[in-house]
Motif scaffolding. Structure first.
Motif, PDB file in Angstrom:
ATOM      1  N   PHE A 178       0.827  -1.200   0.000  1.00  0.00           N
ATOM      2  CA  PHE A 178       0.000   0.000   0.000  1.00  0.00           C
ATOM      3  C   PHE A 178       0.865   1.254   0.000  1.00  0.00           C
ATOM      4  N   ALA A 179       1.959   1.218   0.754  1.00  0.00           N
ATOM      5  CA  ALA A 179       2.856   2.377   0.791  1.00  0.00           C
ATOM      6  C   ALA A 179       3.452   2.614  -0.594  1.00  0.00           C
ATOM      7  N   LEU A 180       3.833   1.532  -1.260  1.00  0.00           N
ATOM      8  CA  LEU A 180       4.405   1.676  -2.602  1.00  0.00           C
ATOM      9  C   LEU A 180       3.388   2.228  -3.589  1.00  0.00           C
ATOM     10  N   LEU A 181       2.146   1.862  -3.412  1.00  0.00           N
ATOM     11  CA  LEU A 181       1.106   2.345  -4.312  1.00  0.00           C
ATOM     12  C   LEU A 181       0.690   3.779  -3.996  1.00  0.00           C
ATOM     13  N   GLY A 182       1.149   4.296  -2.872  1.00  0.00           N
ATOM     14  CA  GLY A 182       0.799   5.659  -2.504  1.00  0.00           C
ATOM     15  C   GLY A 182      -0.623   5.790  -1.990  1.00  0.00           C
ATOM     16  N   LEU A 193      -5.302   8.916  -0.141  1.00  0.00           N
ATOM     17  CA  LEU A 193      -6.352   9.128   0.852  1.00  0.00           C
ATOM     18  C   LEU A 193      -6.249  10.537   1.436  1.00  0.00           C
ATOM     19  N   ALA A 194      -5.043  10.966   1.768  1.00  0.00           N
ATOM     20  CA  ALA A 194      -4.856  12.316   2.301  1.00  0.00           C
ATOM     21  C   ALA A 194      -5.302  13.351   1.275  1.00  0.00           C
ATOM     22  N   GLY A 195      -4.976  13.120   0.019  1.00  0.00           N
ATOM     23  CA  GLY A 195      -5.399  14.038  -1.033  1.00  0.00           C
ATOM     24  C   GLY A 195      -6.912  14.106  -1.139  1.00  0.00           C
ATOM     25  N   LEU A 196      -7.570  12.959  -1.027  1.00  0.00           N
ATOM     26  CA  LEU A 196      -9.028  12.931  -1.078  1.00  0.00           C
ATOM     27  C   LEU A 196      -9.631  13.694   0.100  1.00  0.00           C
ATOM     28  N   LEU A 197      -9.118  13.442   1.300  1.00  0.00           N
ATOM     29  CA  LEU A 197      -9.670  14.077   2.497  1.00  0.00           C
ATOM     30  C   LEU A 197      -9.484  15.596   2.503  1.00  0.00           C
ATOM     31  N   ALA A 254     -13.936  18.438  -3.308  1.00  0.00           N
ATOM     32  CA  ALA A 254     -15.108  17.558  -3.411  1.00  0.00           C
ATOM     33  C   ALA A 254     -15.471  16.972  -2.047  1.00  0.00           C
ATOM     34  N   TRP A 255     -14.457  16.586  -1.267  1.00  0.00           N
ATOM     35  CA  TRP A 255     -14.719  16.028   0.066  1.00  0.00           C
ATOM     36  C   TRP A 255     -15.349  17.084   0.971  1.00  0.00           C
TER      37      TRP A 255
END
Length: 187
Positions: free
Chosen positions: A97-101, A106-110, A114-115
């Protein structure tokens, strides 16, 4: 090409081939069975699979629509099933998951616009869920004969009996015992 499962997969755990699938029924059974019992490789040639040019096969006898429908059903069943994994897989998943960013996404979404704009809608949905649970609770108090009926989400919950769990443990013990005897491990 060749697969063998312990008979307990069918006799004790009750697995059956999905008769609704026009194709992919073997793939469905292989995926569901191997997720529960694991896979052991046998180092010997057991079959040769040939697809003849111009001959009939499931690829030519069934439409693309039939293939797509069957594949979608198998994948949906797989995505909604329980996945048993060894405990030592957690560090690997965290690293993946860390490698996939994922954390950064998630931080960008939050922190996205839009959020922020969706906050009132999420709040309304939480209130609606609370009200629905409260109404269902009151309905059960008012109508005692219906109090035992499950809530709308109950079909998503599959209670597992102690006997079923013991059957799974017994099958896994049998498989692990067979693996120990052959010197191979399920993977």
């Amino acid at each position: 090409m060749s697969w063998a499962f312990p008979a307990a997969l069918f006799t004790i755990l009750g697995f059956e081939f999905d008769e609704e699938l026009t194709v992919c029924e073997d793939w469905d059974m292989i995926l569901r069975g191997s997720l529960l019992l694991g896979v052991t490789e046998v180092d010997s040639l057991t079959a040769i699979y040939r697809r003849w040019e111009g001959g009939n096969s499931s690829y030519t006898d069934h439409s693309k629509k039939s293939w797509a429908w069957s594949e979608a059903k198998v994948l949906h069943r797989l995505e909604s099933s329980l996945l048993i994994m060894p405990g030592d897989i957690v560090p690997y998943l965290r690293k993946s998951f860390a490698l996939l960013g994922v954390h950064e996404q998630l931080a960008g979404l939050l922190h996205s616009r839009a959020w922020r704009y969706g906050r009132p809608i999420r709040g309304a949905l939480r209130v609606a869920g609370f009200v629905k649970r409260r109404v269902n609770g009151l309905r059960g108090a008012i109508e005692p004969s219906r109090a035992h009926e499950p809530a709308d989400f109950a079909p998503l919950i599959h209670p597992v009996s102690d006997e079923s769990l013991q059957a799974v443990v017994d099958v896994l013990d049998d498989v692990n015992g067979a693996n120990d005897a052959t010197g191979r491990t399920a993977g």
